[in-house]
Design an enzyme around this catalytic site. Structure first.
Site, PDB file in Angstrom:
ATOM      1  N   LYS A 114      -2.747   9.087  17.498  1.00  0.00           N
ATOM      2  CA  LYS A 114      -4.036   8.846  16.858  1.00  0.00           C
ATOM      3  C   LYS A 114      -4.758  10.179  16.610  1.00  0.00           C
ATOM      4  O   LYS A 114      -4.871  10.995  17.532  1.00  0.00           O
ATOM      5  CB  LYS A 114      -4.869   7.941  17.758  1.00  0.00           C
ATOM      6  CG  LYS A 114      -6.128   7.474  17.114  1.00  0.00           C
ATOM      7  CD  LYS A 114      -6.877   6.510  18.017  1.00  0.00           C
ATOM      8  CE  LYS A 114      -8.278   6.338  17.478  1.00  0.00           C
ATOM      9  NZ  LYS A 114      -9.151   5.699  18.429  1.00  0.00           N
ATOM     10  N   LYS A 118       8.108   1.946 -17.807  1.00  0.00           N
ATOM     11  CA  LYS A 118       8.912   1.285 -16.764  1.00  0.00           C
ATOM     12  C   LYS A 118      10.004   0.393 -17.342  1.00  0.00           C
ATOM     13  O   LYS A 118      10.674  -0.322 -16.596  1.00  0.00           O
ATOM     14  CB  LYS A 118       7.988   0.492 -15.833  1.00  0.00           C
ATOM     15  CG  LYS A 118       6.913   1.364 -15.187  1.00  0.00           C
ATOM     16  CD  LYS A 118       6.094   0.657 -14.131  1.00  0.00           C
ATOM     17  CE  LYS A 118       4.919   1.550 -13.733  1.00  0.00           C
ATOM     18  NZ  LYS A 118       4.437   1.335 -12.400  1.00  0.00           N
ATOM     19  N   PHE A 143       2.995  -5.900 -13.593  1.00  0.00           N
ATOM     20  CA  PHE A 143       1.572  -6.227 -13.629  1.00  0.00           C
ATOM     21  C   PHE A 143       0.790  -4.948 -13.846  1.00  0.00           C
ATOM     22  O   PHE A 143       1.237  -3.862 -13.474  1.00  0.00           O
ATOM     23  CB  PHE A 143       1.151  -6.875 -12.308  1.00  0.00           C
ATOM     24  CG  PHE A 143       1.191  -8.368 -12.364  1.00  0.00           C
ATOM     25  CD1 PHE A 143       2.410  -9.031 -12.421  1.00  0.00           C
ATOM     26  CD2 PHE A 143       0.024  -9.115 -12.376  1.00  0.00           C
ATOM     27  CE1 PHE A 143       2.465 -10.413 -12.488  1.00  0.00           C
ATOM     28  CE2 PHE A 143       0.064 -10.496 -12.442  1.00  0.00           C
ATOM     29  CZ  PHE A 143       1.275 -11.152 -12.501  1.00  0.00           C
ATOM     30  N   ASN A 201      -4.975  -1.404  -0.111  1.00  0.00           N
ATOM     31  CA  ASN A 201      -5.851  -1.858  -1.206  1.00  0.00           C
ATOM     32  C   ASN A 201      -6.218  -3.316  -0.990  1.00  0.00           C
ATOM     33  O   ASN A 201      -5.792  -3.938  -0.023  1.00  0.00           O
ATOM     34  CB  ASN A 201      -5.160  -1.635  -2.555  1.00  0.00           C
ATOM     35  CG  ASN A 201      -3.823  -2.357  -2.611  1.00  0.00           C
ATOM     36  OD1 ASN A 201      -3.757  -3.570  -2.572  1.00  0.00           O
ATOM     37  ND2 ASN A 201      -2.740  -1.573  -2.653  1.00  0.00           N
ATOM     38  N   ASP A 216       0.470   4.211  -4.578  1.00  0.00           N
ATOM     39  CA  ASP A 216       1.169   5.258  -5.333  1.00  0.00           C
ATOM     40  C   ASP A 216       1.500   6.463  -4.453  1.00  0.00           C
ATOM     41  O   ASP A 216       2.432   7.206  -4.718  1.00  0.00           O
ATOM     42  CB  ASP A 216       0.316   5.709  -6.516  1.00  0.00           C
ATOM     43  CG  ASP A 216       0.226   4.606  -7.562  1.00  0.00           C
ATOM     44  OD1 ASP A 216       1.205   3.834  -7.681  1.00  0.00           O
ATOM     45  OD2 ASP A 216      -0.818   4.488  -8.232  1.00  0.00           O
ATOM     46  N   LYS A 223       2.493   1.535 -19.344  1.00  0.00           N
ATOM     47  CA  LYS A 223       3.365   1.137 -18.219  1.00  0.00           C
ATOM     48  C   LYS A 223       4.539   0.311 -18.700  1.00  0.00           C
ATOM     49  O   LYS A 223       5.660   0.461 -18.205  1.00  0.00           O
ATOM     50  CB  LYS A 223       2.565   0.307 -17.207  1.00  0.00           C
ATOM     51  CG  LYS A 223       1.659   1.158 -16.379  1.00  0.00           C
ATOM     52  CD  LYS A 223       0.790   0.328 -15.478  1.00  0.00           C
ATOM     53  CE  LYS A 223      -0.384   1.189 -15.054  1.00  0.00           C
ATOM     54  NZ  LYS A 223      -1.389   0.418 -14.346  1.00  0.00           N
TER      55      LYS A 223
END
Ligand code: C5P
Length: 402
Positions: free
Chosen positions: A288, A340, A322, A209, A278, A336
């Site tokens: 490859k 959590k 976060f 990301n 995730d 969250k």
């Protein structure tokens, strides 16, 4: 104002030595006591008399000279200093200190002092980028030595790049900040995750990301500056290790999970800033993957949720998460926070300009486990970091009451 503070400045042999005359003059205006130690090479660039006239103190250059004043002998400056600053810090002196060499007055003083030591490197870009120097810098940072990043621009040798001594005003601001910074986190052990993770598809490709790591690194730097013992578990990013921070490099979410779980028992506070993938490929290919049909289907399986796992075992430790969202920020963040078992969550809408990935600024809301919401304006990531740590300290205070 720096009244009552003694700054010992080690001047090394670099062309930027002349700028340090201005640094001394500014520190004197702020009422600091300034003592100068010059290396042999530094005297080729600026005369000791210049520094003596500006600092109003004798300049020390030779370890074996008869002391001219009762006070200035061997390591007395090391004991007197509230801060030792090396500016310009050359590759040579950094290399010597990193390897325990103390063969002149400056390196001996650095070795002997208990005061913080701040290096302000300035040198040719090629020298600055040399991996030997970078390794020495990283080693010193790990050991708690402080560094200022050099500026980029046109160098005295005609090239352009990184390696310029920051402007005197910037150096003096930095020194003031060091003296004024709170030390309210001394003795607190903080683990921070930062950056993205990479999940292998095959040996040459991965899923990841846009996380730059800047927010997590800012928290690590701020916590270390406030006296915390910081372990930064970092995914792959292009950022230098902040001063006084121990960094463990990881690649995948599973690596990050292992690194966190190996260390968690020793910690008091967790700040989970990393943008952890995730999902990962169930079976990353050993070789490859070759182009073949019109479609390629990757089978993904869930990664461990590090924050969630910590939430189950955290006990009295403080756990901060976060939440980077593109819609329904508060709903998702609150979910969250509860799921959590976090003490608070820092939520940001990454679609807003100046917030989120890659930027040096962020716009956040802090939601705590009582449901209180604090909204902050656009701020620099290092300012957001300070707010997060202020909140951590508040939770610690509150927890003590029970
Ligand atoms: O569920 P989501 O990934 O949006 O939650 C974000 C928070 O959880 C962040 O603090 C992030 O660092 C943490 N997290 C984690 N491990 C994961 C996923 C997220 O620690 N696998």
């Amino acid at each position: 104002m720096l009244s009552g503070k003694t700054v010992v400045i080690g001047v090394c042999g670099g062309i930027a030595a002349y700028k340090v005359v201005d640094v001394v003059s500014r520190l004197k205006k702020l009422r600091a006591q300034v003592h100068i130690i010059m290396t042999q090479n530094a005297k080729e660039f600026v005369t000791p008399l210049t520094f003596q006239s500006i600092s109003h103190n004798l300049v020390v250059t030779n370890m074996f000279e008869e002391p001219k004043s009762f006070d200035i002998k061997h390591i007395s400056l090391a004991e007197k200093a509230d801060l030792v600053m090396v500016a310009p810090a050359t590759a040579n002196v950094i290399g010597k200190v990193a390897n325990g060499i103390a063969d002149d007055m400056l390196t001996t003083t650095i070795m002997a002092t208990k005061a913080p030591v701040l290096f302000v490197p300035a040198m040719n870009t090629g020298m600055y980028e040399n991996p030997l120097l970078q390794e020495n810098i990283n080693k010193l940072k790990r050991l708690g030595y402080l560094f200022m990043e050099p500026d980029e621009g046109k160098m005295a040798c005609g090239t352009t790049g990184k390696g310029r001594l920051p402007e005197p005003e910037k150096i003096v601001n930095h020194v003031e900040q060091l003296f004024n910074s709170k030390k309210d986190m001394e003795g607190i052990r903080v683990l921070i995750t930062a950056g993205p993770t990479r999940e292998a598809i095959d040996p040459v490709r991965y899923i990841s990301n846009h996380s730059s790591g800047k927010m997590g690194y800012a928290v690590a730097e701020a916590a270390a500056a406030r006296g915390a013992k910081v372990l930064l578990v970092s995914g792959p990013v292009q950022l230098p290790v902040p001063s006084g921070v121990e960094r463990v490099n990881v690649t995948s979410a599973e690596d990050m999970y292992q690194a966190v779980m190996n260390a968690y028992a020793e910690m008091d506070v967790f700040v989970m800033v990393a943008a952890v993938a995730d999902y990962r490929c169930e079976n990353a290919a050993l070789h490859k993957i070759k182009k073949s049909g019109e479609k390629l289907i990757l089978e993904l399986v869930k990664n461990p949720d590090i924050a969630y796992e910590l939430g189950k075992v955290k006990g009295h430790r403080i756990l901060v998460g976060f939440s980077a969202e593109t819609q329904e920020l508060l709903t998702h963040a609150t979910e969250k926070l509860n799921k959590k078992n976090l003490d608070f969550i820092v939520a940001n809408d990454v679609t807003l300009e100046g917030a989120g990935f890659g930027a040096d600024t962020n716009i956040v809301k802090i939601i705590n486990s009582d449901g209180d919401i604090k909204e902050y304006p656009l701020m620099k990531k290092n300012e957001v970091a300070e707010e997060i740590l202020n909140e951590v300290m508040k939770v610690r205070e509150k927890n003590k009451m029970y």
